[in-house]
Design a protein around this motif. Sequence first.
Motif, PDB file in Angstrom:
ATOM      1  N   GLY A   1      -5.756  17.062  -2.525  1.00  0.00           N
ATOM      2  CA  GLY A   1      -6.241  18.249  -1.839  1.00  0.00           C
ATOM      3  C   GLY A   1      -5.931  18.701  -0.638  1.00  0.00           C
ATOM      4  N   VAL A   2      -5.652  17.586   0.368  1.00  0.00           N
ATOM      5  CA  VAL A   2      -5.397  17.960   1.494  1.00  0.00           C
ATOM      6  C   VAL A   2      -3.732  18.347   1.753  1.00  0.00           C
ATOM      7  CG1 VAL A   2      -4.882  16.663   3.765  1.00  0.00           C
ATOM      8  CG2 VAL A   2      -6.921  16.180   2.370  1.00  0.00           C
ATOM      9  N   LYS A   3      -2.924  17.800   0.966  1.00  0.00           N
ATOM     10  CA  LYS A   3      -1.443  17.928   1.156  1.00  0.00           C
ATOM     11  C   LYS A   3      -1.034  19.130   0.032  1.00  0.00           C
ATOM     12  CE  LYS A   3      -0.740  13.115   2.378  1.00  0.00           C
ATOM     13  NZ  LYS A   3       0.110  11.945   2.127  1.00  0.00           N
ATOM     14  N   THR A   4      -1.811  19.300  -0.954  1.00  0.00           N
ATOM     15  CA  THR A   4      -1.450  20.593  -1.789  1.00  0.00           C
ATOM     16  C   THR A   4      -2.334  21.531  -2.022  1.00  0.00           C
ATOM     17  OG1 THR A   4      -2.252  19.440  -3.931  1.00  0.00           O
ATOM     18  CG2 THR A   4      -0.003  18.779  -3.279  1.00  0.00           C
ATOM     19  N   GLY A   5      -3.611  21.326  -1.440  1.00  0.00           N
ATOM     20  CA  GLY A   5      -4.651  22.346  -1.873  1.00  0.00           C
ATOM     21  C   GLY A   5      -5.312  22.460  -3.257  1.00  0.00           C
ATOM     22  N   ILE A   6      -4.984  21.348  -4.129  1.00  0.00           N
ATOM     23  CA  ILE A   6      -5.360  21.212  -5.361  1.00  0.00           C
ATOM     24  C   ILE A   6      -6.848  20.336  -5.501  1.00  0.00           C
ATOM     25  CG2 ILE A   6      -4.861  20.468  -7.747  1.00  0.00           C
ATOM     26  CD1 ILE A   6      -2.024  20.764  -7.234  1.00  0.00           C
ATOM     27  N   SER A   7      -7.846  21.176  -6.095  1.00  0.00           N
ATOM     28  CA  SER A   7      -9.139  20.734  -5.993  1.00  0.00           C
ATOM     29  C   SER A   7      -9.198  19.809  -7.492  1.00  0.00           C
ATOM     30  CB  SER A   7     -10.191  21.588  -5.777  1.00  0.00           C
ATOM     31  OG  SER A   7     -10.224  22.563  -4.653  1.00  0.00           O
ATOM     32  N   GLY A   8      -9.863  18.813  -7.227  1.00  0.00           N
ATOM     33  CA  GLY A   8     -10.127  17.945  -8.674  1.00  0.00           C
ATOM     34  C   GLY A   8     -11.703  18.605  -9.239  1.00  0.00           C
ATOM     35  N   PRO A   9     -11.775  18.214 -10.413  1.00  0.00           N
ATOM     36  CA  PRO A   9     -10.848  17.451 -11.310  1.00  0.00           C
ATOM     37  C   PRO A   9      -9.759  18.378 -11.908  1.00  0.00           C
ATOM     38  CG  PRO A   9     -12.614  18.048 -12.603  1.00  0.00           C
ATOM     39  CD  PRO A   9     -12.953  18.569 -11.304  1.00  0.00           C
TER      40      PRO A   9
END
Length: 396
Positions: free
Chosen positions: A22-30
Amino acid sequence: WGMAEDGDRLLIIVVDRDDDLGVKTGISGPVVGREANLDAAVRLALADPEDPDANALFYAVKLYDQLTQSKTGEEVEVATLTGSRKEGMEADMNIFNQLREVLEKFPAQRCIFVSDGETDAIVTPIISSQVAIASVQRVTVKQSQTVEQSWLILGKYLRLGITDPRYAKFIIGIPGGFIALSALLSIFGLAQPSILLLFLGLLLFLWGFRIDIHFSRLFTGFYRISQMPAIGQIRAFAYLGAGASLLIGLYLGLSSTYTTYISLNLTSEQLIDPAILLPTVLRLSGVFISQSIDFIAISAILVVLSNMIYYYIIRYYGFWRTIHAGVLSIWLWALLKRAGVLLQQPQPTTITESSTFLFILTAVMGVVTLGVTFAMTRVLRSIYGKQFRKGAAKKQ
């Protein structure tokens, strides 16, 4: 991804506890599904080629392909769960909630946990509480064992320790503080090795036993007390006062017992003589009881009174038991006080002596008082008992 049909299902799980994804790509889980995880792995590898989480993602996608091609009859899915940059409880709660979200849409009977090995002990119980773990696959990056590669790896982790705030405070902050303290002490002429070692030892002790965390919890507890309703604050401060009174009583009892023992000046031969040892132990017990019982009894009475007031205000049925406990505490106080005096007598006493007579009188009067108290509370409870409710008391 929709709801899966009934049947055997296998879930491949990757956990990024510190949320590098999330920090490096902005992708949130899941992140669920092969394509989504492959895209996340590529983007994370491009953002930080040295991040081990990217290797775990690629391995999970590869494992997914292998299992789907093996035609075992199981339905396979892959999911990546992300925690929090702060780690700790917040990260664990995020992982737990995301896992439940995945299992609601893909109710797998078992899972394969793909791990980089760093967070196994923390994450495994969270996963196993929701789904059975069939296998744990640890992903490690192969490194050359040459001296050059070793220095490169060492340099990478040193750079991480300097630039990452989570590690910099330990690698740079604490040594920097120690150097500053040494310089300050040298200004005042106190920079002696023993003083510096004392400060360093205290620092390591506090850090090793996490005393700072305990102090933080203590101050947090005081803050919570200040936010309580008034009745809750009365009860909390009564318990604090009771604890202080108990410590004072124990200190007075132990110090007086030690002083008395030193004044007896017993030799090693006398200490192994039962005829001398038994009266000495009884006398020291009497000294301890006499000097400590007042503060210990005050501690018990503070606890009983605070609960009595608390239960009366909230109309809890346990109020009647606190009356019994209060009378019992006062009786034991008087009885043990007399017992302490009796045990300090240098010679065996008879029933006609005043100390023995007062002890027996206190015991008999205490039993009578307790009986009268039980009878009175029984009558009062039959009259006013309907105003008090049974069940667990509310926490204030």
